[in-house]
Design an enzyme around this catalytic site. Structure first.
Site, PDB file in Angstrom:
ATOM      1  N   ASN A   1       9.766   2.811  -4.552  1.00 56.65           N
ATOM      2  CA  ASN A   1      10.829   3.462  -3.450  1.00 56.65           C
ATOM      3  C   ASN A   1      10.488   2.860  -2.108  1.00 56.65           C
ATOM      4  O   ASN A   1      10.614   3.302  -1.148  1.00 56.65           O
ATOM      5  CB  ASN A   1      10.881   4.707  -3.341  1.00 56.65           C
ATOM      6  CG  ASN A   1      11.881   5.608  -2.508  1.00 56.65           C
ATOM      7  OD1 ASN A   1      11.811   6.544  -2.012  1.00 56.65           O
ATOM      8  ND2 ASN A   1      13.165   4.764  -2.476  1.00 56.65           N
TER       9      ASN A   1
ATOM     10  N   CYS B   1      10.711  -1.061  -1.942  1.00 48.20           N
ATOM     11  CA  CYS B   1      11.297  -2.517  -2.178  1.00 48.20           C
ATOM     12  C   CYS B   1      12.788  -2.498  -2.309  1.00 48.20           C
ATOM     13  O   CYS B   1      13.807  -2.488  -1.556  1.00 48.20           O
ATOM     14  CB  CYS B   1      10.659  -3.440  -2.985  1.00 48.20           C
ATOM     15  SG  CYS B   1       8.852  -3.807  -2.595  1.00 48.20           S
TER      16      CYS B   1
HETATM   17  P1  4NP Z   1       9.757  -1.014  -5.851  1.00 43.11           P
HETATM   18  O1  4NP Z   1       8.393  -2.054  -5.866  1.00 43.11           O
HETATM   19  O2  4NP Z   1       9.405  -0.189  -7.036  1.00 43.11           O
HETATM   20  O3  4NP Z   1      10.932  -2.052  -5.811  1.00 43.11           O
HETATM   21  O4  4NP Z   1       9.532  -0.357  -4.579  1.00 43.11           O
HETATM   22  C1  4NP Z   1       7.105  -1.524  -5.811  1.00 43.11           C
HETATM   23  C2  4NP Z   1       6.506  -1.066  -4.800  1.00 43.11           C
HETATM   24  C3  4NP Z   1       5.143  -0.760  -4.776  1.00 43.11           C
HETATM   25  C4  4NP Z   1       4.313  -0.790  -5.957  1.00 43.11           C
HETATM   26  C5  4NP Z   1       5.105  -1.170  -7.186  1.00 43.11           C
HETATM   27  C6  4NP Z   1       6.181  -1.780  -6.976  1.00 43.11           C
HETATM   28  N1  4NP Z   1       3.161  -0.400  -6.232  1.00 43.11           N
HETATM   29  O5  4NP Z   1       2.488  -0.504  -7.307  1.00 43.11           O
HETATM   30  O6  4NP Z   1       2.198   0.198  -5.096  1.00 43.11           O
END
Ligand code: 4NP
Length: 159
Positions: free
Chosen positions: A11, A13
């Site tokens: 949550n 990107c």
């Molecule tokens: P999102 O991307 O799912 O598009 O927000 C990520 C942001 C952080 C992490 C993984 C995916 N993480 O492992 O911290």
């Protein structure tokens, strides 16, 4: 009120980018009093954090506000409270489906399921790929198609 929830892993990107882009489209169509928009992550690492710098940069480039957007984790109750639950990829979709308790749930689909001619089913994770431009294109296209579907299903002929 029609309630739309975008869901990704962290949550920070993809789903906050979708929330900001969809909120902007809804505002530009004068539908803010009909459609409510939110986002959440299946993971809990970034609760309370603003969008990732890469998401902030691309939204700023396209003049789209991300004011007030902060990470939170998706809760089982969300599934009953939102009408359209929009997963960014197949992993998110699977995790959401595991949270279903059997009570009333909104429709859970991937964003790119709304794009008939999409070459890909999943929005790639820019936290790992670093490609925020590609994600912006996919998410914008998906959000436009989603809004058309929501309007057709709920608003056309009911103004
Ligand atoms: P999102 O991307 O799912 O598009 O927000 C990520 C942001 C952080 C992490 C993984 C995916 N993480 O492992 O911290």
């Amino acid at each position: 009120m029609i309630k739309v929830l975008f869901v990704c892993l962290g949550n920070i990107c993809r789903s906050p980018m979708a929330e900001a882009i969809f909120r902007d489209l809804v505002q530009k169509e004068g539908l803010s009093d009909r459609i409510q928009v939110d986002s959440a992550g299946t993971g809990d690492w970034h609760i309370g954090h603003p969008p990732h710098k890469g998401t902030q940069t691309i939204l700023t480039k396209y003049n789209i506000s991300f004011e007030g957007i902060k990470a939170r984790q998706v809760m089982p109750e969300d599934l009953g409270q939102f009408d359209y639950i929009i997963a960014m990829d197949s992993d998110n979709l699977g995790n959401l489906q595991k949270m279903i308790t059997g009570e009333k749930t909104g429709r859970i689909q991937r964003l790119l399921d709304y794009v008939d001619d999409s070459k890909v089913a999943d929005v790639p994770d820019p936290y790992y790929t670093g490609n925020f431009d590609e994600v912006y294109e996919l998410v914008t296209n998906g959000c436009k198609r989603l809004l058309e579907v929501i309007k057709k299903e709920n608003l056309v002929g009911k103004e």
